[in-house]
Design a protein around this motif. Structure first.
Motif, mmCIF file in Angstrom:
data_model
loop_
_atom_site.group_PDB
_atom_site.id
_atom_site.type_symbol
_atom_site.label_atom_id
_atom_site.label_comp_id
_atom_site.label_asym_id
_atom_site.label_seq_id
_atom_site.Cartn_x
_atom_site.Cartn_y
_atom_site.Cartn_z
ATOM 1 N N LEU A 30 0.862 -1.201 -0.243
ATOM 2 C CA LEU A 30 0.103 0.219 0.021
ATOM 3 C C LEU A 30 0.966 1.116 -0.127
ATOM 4 N N ILE A 31 1.988 1.660 0.649
ATOM 5 C CA ILE A 31 3.378 2.539 0.947
ATOM 6 C C ILE A 31 3.449 3.045 -0.464
ATOM 7 N N PHE A 32 4.053 1.880 -1.027
ATOM 8 C CA PHE A 32 3.891 1.658 -2.392
ATOM 9 C C PHE A 32 3.493 2.034 -3.614
ATOM 10 N N SER A 33 2.434 1.657 -3.382
ATOM 11 C CA SER A 33 1.642 1.890 -4.480
ATOM 12 C C SER A 33 0.915 3.725 -4.373
ATOM 13 N N VAL A 34 0.342 4.115 -3.125
ATOM 14 C CA VAL A 34 0.820 5.613 -3.111
ATOM 15 C C VAL A 34 1.747 6.151 -2.811
ATOM 16 N N ILE A 35 3.091 6.372 -3.132
ATOM 17 C CA ILE A 35 4.044 6.937 -3.152
ATOM 18 C C ILE A 35 4.611 6.642 -5.326
ATOM 19 N N VAL A 36 4.137 5.376 -5.886
ATOM 20 C CA VAL A 36 3.933 6.219 -6.863
ATOM 21 C C VAL A 36 2.940 6.546 -7.903
ATOM 22 N N GLY A 37 1.692 5.931 -6.759
ATOM 23 C CA GLY A 37 0.166 6.801 -7.406
ATOM 24 C C GLY A 37 0.706 8.605 -6.716
ATOM 25 N N PHE A 38 1.685 8.971 -6.048
ATOM 26 C CA PHE A 38 1.824 9.805 -5.923
ATOM 27 C C PHE A 38 2.610 10.706 -6.813
ATOM 28 N N ALA A 39 3.814 10.238 -7.404
ATOM 29 C CA ALA A 39 4.918 10.299 -8.220
ATOM 30 C C ALA A 39 4.092 10.711 -9.692
ATOM 31 N N ILE A 40 3.737 9.511 -10.672
ATOM 32 C CA ILE A 40 2.695 9.808 -11.532
ATOM 33 C C ILE A 40 1.432 11.074 -11.332
ATOM 34 N N THR A 41 0.996 11.469 -10.401
ATOM 35 C CA THR A 41 0.235 11.910 -10.695
ATOM 36 C C THR A 41 0.917 13.566 -10.289
ATOM 37 N N ALA A 42 1.741 13.948 -9.531
ATOM 38 C CA ALA A 42 2.716 14.826 -10.291
ATOM 39 C C ALA A 42 3.625 15.397 -11.480
ATOM 40 N N PHE A 43 3.679 14.077 -11.604
ATOM 41 C CA PHE A 43 4.606 13.833 -13.300
ATOM 42 C C PHE A 43 4.067 14.894 -14.326
ATOM 43 N N LEU A 44 2.343 14.610 -14.176
ATOM 44 C CA LEU A 44 1.455 14.150 -14.883
ATOM 45 C C LEU A 44 0.839 15.949 -15.208
ATOM 46 N N GLY A 45 0.803 16.460 -13.684
ATOM 47 C CA GLY A 45 0.652 18.005 -13.716
ATOM 48 C C GLY A 45 1.622 18.765 -13.766
ATOM 49 N N PHE A 46 2.418 18.919 -13.394
ATOM 50 C CA PHE A 46 4.070 19.185 -14.004
ATOM 51 C C PHE A 46 3.721 19.437 -15.518
ATOM 52 N N TYR A 47 3.985 18.452 -16.328
ATOM 53 C CA TYR A 47 4.003 18.170 -17.723
ATOM 54 C C TYR A 47 2.003 19.360 -18.511
ATOM 55 N N ALA A 48 1.349 18.999 -17.550
ATOM 56 C CA ALA A 48 0.231 20.128 -17.810
ATOM 57 C C ALA A 48 0.489 21.111 -18.366
ATOM 58 N N TRP A 49 1.110 21.728 -16.694
ATOM 59 C CA TRP A 49 1.392 23.055 -16.569
ATOM 60 C C TRP A 49 2.584 23.612 -17.057
#
Length: 174
Positions: A30-49
């Motif tokens: 669960l911890i690994f999934s949360v970290i990976v999910g956060f990293a993907i969301t942050a990357f996609l948000g940065f890419y969109a911006w």
């Protein structure tokens, strides 16, 4: 194969089967999934911006009584950076206000907005995906101001879209 070997083989297969089952509520998973999910969301948000067209005014200076062919002028110098605006027609505009916030009115052709507010502008067209402008000048003759305190607001547009930040300044005309 004798019975002991068969029993041992069955136990090994059963033990391996237990270890291969996934535990959905496993804390580490669960911890690994949360970290990976956060990293993907942050990357996609940065890419969109990062891929959005924008102008960022980084510096603004105002100089009074600058001599030009039209007499004494106010010179507004801005530095800014553009992104994703290659070959688009853009405009930097300065709007003028009285100290109380009311628009300074104008009927002077070339120094007014559509709703007759005193303004000055200059166009630019970025030639690169990322461009940097330094010492970009906007001029307005001093004679268009009465004595008093004023405010100015510099904004950038590409087409009819406001892109970027706004820089404000105050000044006094004697």
């Amino acid at each position: 194969m004798n019975n002991d070997e068969q029993e041992l083989s069955r136990r090994i297969i059963a033990a391996l089967g237990k270890h291969q089952r996934t535990k959905l509520a496993d804390k580490n998973r669960l911890i690994f999934s949360v970290i990976v999910g956060f990293a993907i969301t942050a990357f996609l948000g940065f890419y969109a911006w990062e891929s959005q067209p924008r102008v960022r005014i980084t510096n603004l200076n105002v100089y009074h009584n600058v001599r030009r062919s039209s007499g004494q002028n106010m010179r507004i110098v801005i530095d800014f950076k553009t992104a994703h605006l290659k070959n688009r027609h853009c405009t930097a505009i300065t709007y003028f206000y009285h100290q109380n916030g009311q628009k300074v009115r104008s009927t002077i052709r070339g120094y007014q907005t559509r709703d007759n507010q005193l303004s000055t502008s200059a166009t630019f067209r970025p030639t690169y995906q990322y461009s940097v402008y330094t010492n970009f000048n906007l001029y307005i003759p001093n004679r268009y101001f009465n004595r008093g305190n004023y405010k100015g607001k510099v904004r950038t547009y590409c087409g009819s879209d406001f892109l970027g930040n706004t820089k404000n300044f105050q000044f006094r005309v004697n």
